[in-house]
Design an enzyme around this catalytic site. Structure first.
Site, PDB file in Angstrom:
ATOM      1  N   THR A 162     -18.892 -24.052   7.146  1.00 59.87           N
ATOM      2  CA  THR A 162     -17.632 -23.681   7.766  1.00 59.87           C
ATOM      3  C   THR A 162     -16.589 -24.777   7.520  1.00 59.87           C
ATOM      4  O   THR A 162     -15.394 -24.514   7.503  1.00 59.87           O
ATOM      5  CB  THR A 162     -17.799 -23.462   9.287  1.00 59.87           C
ATOM      6  OG1 THR A 162     -18.279 -24.669   9.864  1.00 59.87           O
ATOM      7  CG2 THR A 162     -18.770 -22.344   9.556  1.00 59.87           C
ATOM      8  N   ASP A 163     -17.058 -25.992   7.279  1.00 58.88           N
ATOM      9  CA  ASP A 163     -16.139 -27.089   6.950  1.00 58.88           C
ATOM     10  C   ASP A 163     -15.375 -26.824   5.669  1.00 58.88           C
ATOM     11  O   ASP A 163     -14.332 -27.416   5.434  1.00 58.88           O
ATOM     12  CB  ASP A 163     -16.922 -28.399   6.714  1.00 58.88           C
ATOM     13  CG  ASP A 163     -17.307 -29.082   8.000  1.00 58.88           C
ATOM     14  OD1 ASP A 163     -18.138 -30.007   7.941  1.00 58.88           O
ATOM     15  OD2 ASP A 163     -16.777 -28.709   9.058  1.00 58.88           O
ATOM     16  N   THR A 164     -15.940 -25.997   4.811  1.00 61.60           N
ATOM     17  CA  THR A 164     -15.315 -25.783   3.503  1.00 61.60           C
ATOM     18  C   THR A 164     -14.498 -24.505   3.458  1.00 61.60           C
ATOM     19  O   THR A 164     -13.975 -24.146   2.415  1.00 61.60           O
ATOM     20  CB  THR A 164     -16.387 -25.712   2.404  1.00 61.60           C
ATOM     21  OG1 THR A 164     -17.251 -24.628   2.706  1.00 61.60           O
ATOM     22  CG2 THR A 164     -17.185 -26.994   2.350  1.00 61.60           C
TER      23      THR A 164
END
Lengths: 410, 413
Positions: free
Chosen positions: B180-182
C-alpha cells in the site's frame, strides 16, 4: 436527460483528452483526470467498450448500459463511437486529435500502427499532442507484441512468485484487476508530467506505460531487486508472515482474522496492554524490537492464541489502536464498506443512473481543501454524444452523420 | 560541514518546481522521487537525531551506516538533503523559510505534527496563498479513524485485500509486503501536478489530504462494486477468474527452488481455440463441457489439472512461446532472478546504474513509464545533510553570518 451538477473543483480545466480505451487501464487513467476537471471524450468501437459486458451487473443481469464497472470507470466523460478498422473512422479520429491535448489509449499491440494512427503520424498532425499508450509489456522491446491480460501482467512482475502464496503452492495474485488499475494511476501521473513538459518544450511527446513494469517497478523494485542484487538472497514465498520479525502475521481470532504487527518496543508494550497484560508477555526477553523476538516466534504466537481465540476482531482492532499498536482486523468488503470512517470521509459518491437508479461509487482518495468531489455526469450510453461531437465540433451535417451510421463507421 | 555541494543541473520536464519534502520512510518520499527524477528541485528535510526509516534499512553496502543504505538510495535519488533540528525554534523558523520558498510542501507525519510547528497548510497559506501542500496519512486527516497508527503492512488487511488473497480451501494468505506504500504516492503525484496546473491558471494553492487506505481501495474496485451493486461479498479464489478459464499459474519444468511457473489467461473464444491448438496432445481438452466459457469455469479444477499435465512437460519459456504463437495470453511467472536478467525489463531500463560516494555503483529503479522527449534522469541520493550549505546559502539566500550562527546553535543537525 441525466442531471448534471457542476464540480466545485476543476483543477484541470481547459485540458482536453480523447480516450480510446478498453476495459480498465486507459479508462481509469482518463477517469482520474476527468474527475479533476479535464474534458474527456471517450471513443468506443461500434460494439462498445468490452467492459460493458464485464459486470458486476445488478442482479447478475447483463446489460451493456448497466455494467457497474463501466459506469464507474466512465463517469464524467462524453462518449462517441468510431469504427477504427475503416479509413473514414480513422480519418475522423485524426480530425478530433488535431484539436486536443492528450490521446490516451490501450489498444492491442500493433493495432494503432496498422490503422495509420501511430505516434509519428499523430505527432505530425498535432505536434502538441501528448500520446499516452498503455500496453501489457510496453511499446517496444522483446515482449512488446505479446498478448496480455491482467493476470499475465501481474505474474510477469514477479509479485506473485516473490510475495503471494504459500511456499509449496502456486504463486498467487491479488483479487480483481489490480495490475490494470495500478498501471492506470501510473498513466495518469505520467500524462500530467508530459503536459507540464509541454510548457517548457512547446511540444507533445509519447508516454509509454507497460503494465507488467508498472507493477514490477512500483511494488517490487526497491525491495526485491536491491536485496537480490546486493545480497544474493533467494526468493521464498513467506506464506502469511512477514518474516522480518515477531509479531508480524495474520492470525485467526474468535470470529475471523487479524493482522498483528508490533515492530518497535513501544508497540510491543502497547500490545501487551491490549492483550490484558498476561504474565507470559511481561517477560523481559520479549521486549524490544521485533527482529529480536524472531527466535521466539513459535512460542509467542502460541501464547497469543488464548487472547485471540477469545476476542473478536473488532475488539482486537480497537484495543490495539487505543494502545498505539498498528494492527488491524482483516475485513471483507461488506465490513470495509459499512464502516463509518469511510462514510464520514465522503469516500462514496452518490450516483444516479437512468436504468439502475441510485447507487454509490468510490470517490477520489484525495480530498482537495474541504470540498467533496461530485459526479458531474453519468457514464455515456453507447454513442450518446455522436451528434454533439461530430456535428457540433467537426461540422458534419446530420445527414452525413446518418450516412456514417448506415455505413457502420459510427 | 563539508564544502558547498552544488548538484548537477537537470533540465527535466519538471525543472523549476521547488519542493520542501518532509516525507519520511517510503510512502511520503516515493511521491517526490517521481518529481525529483523528472527535474524538480526536491529538498529533503532530515535530521541526524532521528534518521529516516530508509536510512537505517538494509540492504547496506558493507557495515550499516546512515549513508550506506541502497534502500534509501532507491527511494530518494536526485534529492537534496538538509539537516534541521525541528525541536529548536530556530530550526522551525528555518523550515518555515524553506516552505515559503517552495511551490510544494510534502509531508506524511502523524496528525497534528506540522500544526505544532505552525507549518500546517493554513499557517503557510496565510503568507503564501499559492502554496500546494500534500499531506499523506494512513486513513486521512479527518474522520473517526484519523490519527490511527498504522503501517503499510497492516493496511492491506484493513482495506480488504488480505481477505481475498488465498485459496478457497484455506485461510487467507494476505500480502507479505506493505505494498500500500507504493500505491498512494502515485495519487500524490497526480494531485500535486493537477494542483500546480490550477495554481498556474489562478494563482491559488491547495491542501491535499491523501489517505493511503482510500488510495488502496481503488485497486480493488471490482469487489467493491460487487458489494454495492449486489450485496455480494467476494472471497478467495486463488488465481481463478469468475468469467474465464483456464486462468491461473501452472507448474513447469525447471529446477528453481520455489518452482518454475507460467501464468495463463484464456479470456475469450479465439484465445480458447488457439489454446486447444497448443495443447492438441491433451485429449481431455476436447471434452464437450470445456467448449463454452461457462463450462470451463465450472470445470476449472479438472481443466487446471489437464493444463498442468501439459505445462509440467515444458519449461516456462517453451510453454510461453507455444501459447503466444497461438495468440494465448501467457507469460513466465517472474522471480527475482528474472527481474534482473529479463531482456524486456532491461531493454526498458527498469534498473539504472548510479554511482555513489559511499555505496559505489549500484542499481536504482527507474520510474515505470517512459517519456519520449523528456525522460527521467536518476541522480545519486544524498549523504545526510550534504546540501545544507548549498540550500541555505544559494537557494534560501541566508548570509554567511546567519548560516554560521545556526551552525553554532546546533540547529543544522
Amino acid at each position: 436527460m441525466i442531471p448534471t451538477t457542476l464540480s466545485p473543483h476543476s483543477l484541470l480545466d481547459g485540458i482536453r483528452i480523447i480516450e480510446y480505451g478498453r476495459n480498465i487501464a486507459a479508462p481509469f487513467a482518463s477517469k482520474l483526470l476527468a474527475d479533476l476537471g479535464a474534458e474527456v471524450i471517450k471513443v468506443e468501437p461500434v460494439a462498445g467498450d468490452p467492459s460493458r459486458s464485464l459486470g458486476p451487473f445488478q442482479d447478475d443481469s447483463p446489460n451493456p448500459e448497466t455494467s457497474a464497472q463501466f459506469t464507474y470507470l466512465n463517469s464524467n466523460k462524453r462518449g462517441v463511437t468510431l469504427n477504427l478498422d475503416r479509413r473514414s473512422g480513422q480519418s475522423l479520429l485524426r480530425s478530433l486529435l488535431q484539436e486536443t491535448d492528450v490521446f490516451l489509449e490501450n489498444a492491442e499491440p500493433g493495432d494503432m500502427e496498422a490503422r495509420d494512427l501511430s505516434y509519428s503520424i499523430l505527432s505530425e498532425i498535432n505536434p502538441h499532442l501528448v500520446v499516452t499508450s498503455v500496453r501489457p509489456f510496453g511499446l517496444t522491446g522483446p515482449y512488446h507484441d505479446l498478448v496480455g491480460s491482467d493476470l499475465i501482467s501481474w505474474h510477469a512482475s514477479a509479485l506473485g512468485h516473490r510475495y503471494l502464496g504459500e511456499p509449496n503452492r502456486e504463486p498467487l495474485r491479488s483479487g480483481g484487476y489490480f495490475a490494470s488499475y495500478y498501471a492506470a494511476v501510473n498513466a495518469a501521473a505520467a500524462t500530467l508530467i508530459a503536459l507540464h513538459a509541454r510548457k517548457l518544450t512547446g511540444r507533445g511527446q509519447r508516454v509509454d506505460i507497460s503494465v507488467a513494469d508498472a507493477l514490477a517497478v512500483g511494488i517490487l523494485g526497491y525491495g526485491l531487486v536491491g536485496l537480490y542484487h546486493e545480497l544474493g538472497l533467494s526468493n521464498r514465498r513467506p506464506g502469511n508472515t512477514q518474516r522480518l520479525g515477531v509479531p508480524a502475521a495474520m492470525l485467526p481470532c474468535r470470529d475471523g482474522y487479524v493482522f498483528i504487527f508490533a515492530s518497535e518496543s513501544y508497540m510491543w508494550d502497547g500490545l501487551v496492554k491490549a492483550m490484558g497484560e498476561p504474565e507470559w508477555a511481561q517477560s523481559e526477553i520479549f521486549r524490544g524490537h521485533y527482529r529480536d523476538r524472531s527466535p521466539y516466534g513459535a512460542e509467542i504466537y502460541n501464547m497469543m492464541r488464548d487472547w485471540l481465540n477469545h476476542t473478536g476482531k473488532d475488539d482486537i482492532f480497537q484495543s490495539c489502536q487505543e494502545n498505539r499498536v498498528p494492527s488491524t482486523a482483516v475485513y471483507n468488503m461488506r465490513e470495509v464498506l459499512e464502516n463509518t470512517h469511510l462514510r464520514e470521509r465522503g469516500f462514496f459518491l452518490a450516483s444516479s443512473h437512468p436504468i439502475t437508479g441510485k447507487s454509490r461509487q468510490p470517490g477520489a482518495p484525495y480530498k482537495l481543501g474541504s470540498t467533496l468531489s461530485t459526479i458531474r455526469q453519468a457514464a455515456p450510453t453507447l454513442g450518446q454524444h455522436n451528434e454533439e461531437i461530430f456535428c457540433g465540433r467537426l461540422g458534419l451535417d446530420t445527414s452525413a452523420l446518418a450516412g456514417l451510421r448506415r455505413a457502420g463507421i459510427i | 560541514m563539508a564544502s558547498t555541494t552544488k548538484p548537477p543541473k537537470h533540465q527535466g520536464p519538471l525543472a523549476g518546481i521547488k519542493v520542501a519534502d518532509f516525507g519520511w520512510a517510503v510512502a511520503g518520499p516515493l511521491a517526490t522521487k517521481m518529481l525529483a527524477v523528472h527535474g524538480a528541485t526536491v529538498v529533503k528535510v532530515e535530521t541526524n537525531n532521528r534518521l529516516d526509516g530508509t536510512r537505517v534499512g538494509p540492504p547496506f553496502r558493507g557495515k550499516p551506516s546512515r549513508n550506506a543504505s541502497a534502500y534509501y538510495s532507491d527511494i530518494n535519488p536526485g534529492k537534496l538533503s538538509v539537516t534541521i533540528d525541528l525541536n529548536k525554534a530556530a530550526g522551525v523558523a528555518l523550515a518555515r523559510r524553506l516552505c515559503l520558498w517552495s511551490d510544494v510542501v510534502n509531508e506524511n507525519f502523524s496528525a497534528g505534527t506540522m500544526a505544532r510547528w505552525r507549518l500546517a497548510y493554513k499557517d503557510l497559506a496565510k503568507d503564501k496563498p499559492s502554496i500546494v501542500m500534500l499531506s499523506s496519512s494512513m486513513q486521512g486527516a479527518t474522520g473517526p479513524h484519523a490519527g490511527h497508527p498504522g503501517i503499510g503492512a497492516t493496511l492491506g488487511a484493513l482495506v480488504g485485500i488480505n481477505h481475498f488473497v488465498g485459496w478457497p480451501d484455506a485461510e487467507p494468505v494476505g500480502v507479505a509486503r506493505p505494498y500500500t506504500d507504493t500505491i498512494a504516492p502515485w495519487f500524490g503525484v497526480i494531485s500535486i501536478l493537477a494542483a500546480l496546473e490550477h495554481r498556474d491558471r489562478t494563482g491559488k494553492g491547495q491542501h491535499i489530504d491523501l489517505s493511503q487506505y482510500e488510495a488502496t481501495m481503488h485497486m480493488i474496485t471490482p469487489a467493491l462494486l460487487d458489494y454495492t451493486v449486489n450485496g455480494r461479498v467476494q472471497s478467495r479464489v486463488g488465481n481463478l477468474s469468475p468469467v474465464a478459464a483456464p486462468h491461473g499459474s501452472y507448474s513447469c519444468l525447471g529446477d528453481s527452488p520455489q518452482g518454475d511457473w507460467i501464468a495463463i489467461a484464456v479470456d475469450n473464444e479465439p484465445q480458447w481455440l488457439g489454446f486447444k491448438q497448443a495443447l492438441a496432445s491433451e485429449s481431455g481438452i476436447h471434452a464437450d463441457r470445456f467448449q463454452t466459457a461457462l463450462g470451463r469455469v465450472n470445470g476449472a479444477t479438472e481443466l487446471n489439472a489437464l493444463v498442468e499435465s501439459w505445462t509440467s512437460r515444458h519449461t516456462p519459456e517453451e510453454a510461453v512461446d507455444l501459447l503466444q504463437a497461438q495468440g494465448v495470453p501467457a507469460a513466465i511467472v517472474a522471480n527475482g532472478r528474472h527481474l534482473h536478467t529479463d531482456p524486456q525489463l532491461n531493454y526498458l531500463g527498469f534498473l539504472t546504474e548510479v554511482d555513489h560516494p559511499r555505496i559505489g555503483p549500484h542499481h536504482v529503479t527507474h520510474p515505470s513509464f517512459h517519456l519520449s522527449e523528456t525522460p527521467a534522469e536518476i541522480g545519486k541520493s544524498a549523504l545526510i545533510g550534504e546540501h545544507t550549505p548549498y540550500v541555505l546559502k544559494d537557494l534560501l539566500e541566508l548570509s554567511d553570518t546567519e548560516f554560521e550562527e545556526l551552525e553554532t546553535q546546533g540547529v543544522l543537525q
